[in-house]
Enzyme design. Structure first.
Site, mmCIF file in Angstrom:
data_model
loop_
_atom_site.group_PDB
_atom_site.id
_atom_site.type_symbol
_atom_site.label_atom_id
_atom_site.label_comp_id
_atom_site.label_asym_id
_atom_site.label_seq_id
_atom_site.Cartn_x
_atom_site.Cartn_y
_atom_site.Cartn_z
ATOM 1 N N TYR A 93 0.821 -1.209 0.000
ATOM 2 C CA TYR A 93 0.000 0.000 0.000
ATOM 3 C C TYR A 93 0.856 1.260 0.000
ATOM 4 O O TYR A 93 2.029 1.245 0.354
ATOM 5 C CB TYR A 93 -0.981 0.007 1.180
ATOM 6 C CG TYR A 93 -0.385 0.370 2.518
ATOM 7 C CD1 TYR A 93 -0.391 1.685 2.968
ATOM 8 C CD2 TYR A 93 0.166 -0.597 3.347
ATOM 9 C CE1 TYR A 93 0.132 2.027 4.205
ATOM 10 C CE2 TYR A 93 0.692 -0.280 4.578
ATOM 11 C CZ TYR A 93 0.670 1.047 5.008
ATOM 12 O OH TYR A 93 1.206 1.374 6.224
ATOM 13 N N CYS A 94 0.214 2.328 -0.430
ATOM 14 C CA CYS A 94 0.813 3.665 -0.408
ATOM 15 C C CYS A 94 -0.272 4.627 0.070
ATOM 16 O O CYS A 94 -1.159 4.240 0.816
ATOM 17 C CB CYS A 94 1.367 4.033 -1.789
ATOM 18 S SG CYS A 94 0.113 4.097 -3.079
ATOM 19 N N ARG A 95 -0.222 5.860 -0.365
ATOM 20 C CA ARG A 95 -1.225 6.836 0.057
ATOM 21 C C ARG A 95 -2.554 6.625 -0.658
ATOM 22 O O ARG A 95 -3.600 6.553 -0.046
ATOM 23 C CB ARG A 95 -0.724 8.271 -0.168
ATOM 24 C CG ARG A 95 -1.688 9.343 0.314
ATOM 25 C CD ARG A 95 -1.173 10.739 0.066
ATOM 26 N NE ARG A 95 -0.800 10.971 -1.316
ATOM 27 C CZ ARG A 95 -1.652 11.296 -2.299
ATOM 28 N NH1 ARG A 95 -2.928 11.418 -2.043
ATOM 29 N NH2 ARG A 95 -1.222 11.487 -3.520
ATOM 30 N N ILE A 121 -3.817 3.897 1.792
ATOM 31 C CA ILE A 121 -4.174 4.182 3.179
ATOM 32 C C ILE A 121 -5.338 5.168 3.253
ATOM 33 O O ILE A 121 -6.110 5.150 4.210
ATOM 34 C CB ILE A 121 -2.948 4.665 3.998
ATOM 35 C CG1 ILE A 121 -3.209 4.547 5.497
ATOM 36 C CG2 ILE A 121 -2.527 6.057 3.564
ATOM 37 C CD1 ILE A 121 -1.987 4.770 6.366
#
Length: 132
Positions: A93-95, A121
């Site tokens: 995952y990232c932003r 996220i």
């Protein structure tokens, strides 16, 4: 008239294909998941590893509990850090879900089993899941 259409259609098609590729909609060598499915996997399986590919600063501000940070810009050079989880599913995952697509492509190309978290996220939090 046909020349005008061509000068509009070709650039638009190229832009669409670029976006589709960068979002993992086409030519994806990995699978994606939504926060509810990722949360269940994290709760119920020991064969899952959680990887955050954001920056150090983003990670220090908030993260999904249990995540390990390897920023996308150093992931290719840091794959050996993941050898111990090579046989596990790696939830990435990232932003917002864009960098994690790139990371998932790198991982899949190198024999890992990535599972991209759609929406990153941001969607994780929007759907009521906690961060630390």
């Amino acid at each position: 008239m046909p020349a005008e259409i061509i000068t509009w259609v070709i650039p638009s098609s190229i832009v669409f294909l670029f976006i589709a590729y960068s979002k993992g909609w086409i030519l994806a060598n990995f699978k994606s998941t939504v926060p509810s499915e990722a949360s269940e996997l994290l709760k119920n399986s020991k064969e899952v590893f959680l990887l955050d590919v954001r920056t150090d600063n983003e990670f220090s501000q908030e993260r999904i509990k249990g995540a390990t940070l390897i920023p996308l810009h150093v992931l290719s050079e840091s794959l050996s850090k993941l050898n111990k989880v090579k046989n596990k599913t790696i939830i990435v995952y990232c932003r917002s879900g864009n960098r994690s697509v790139g990371a998932s492509r790198i991982l899949a190309k190198n024999g890992f089993k990535p599972l991209n978290l759609k929406g990153g996220i941001n969607l994780w939090k929007q759907q009521g899941f906690s961060v630390v």
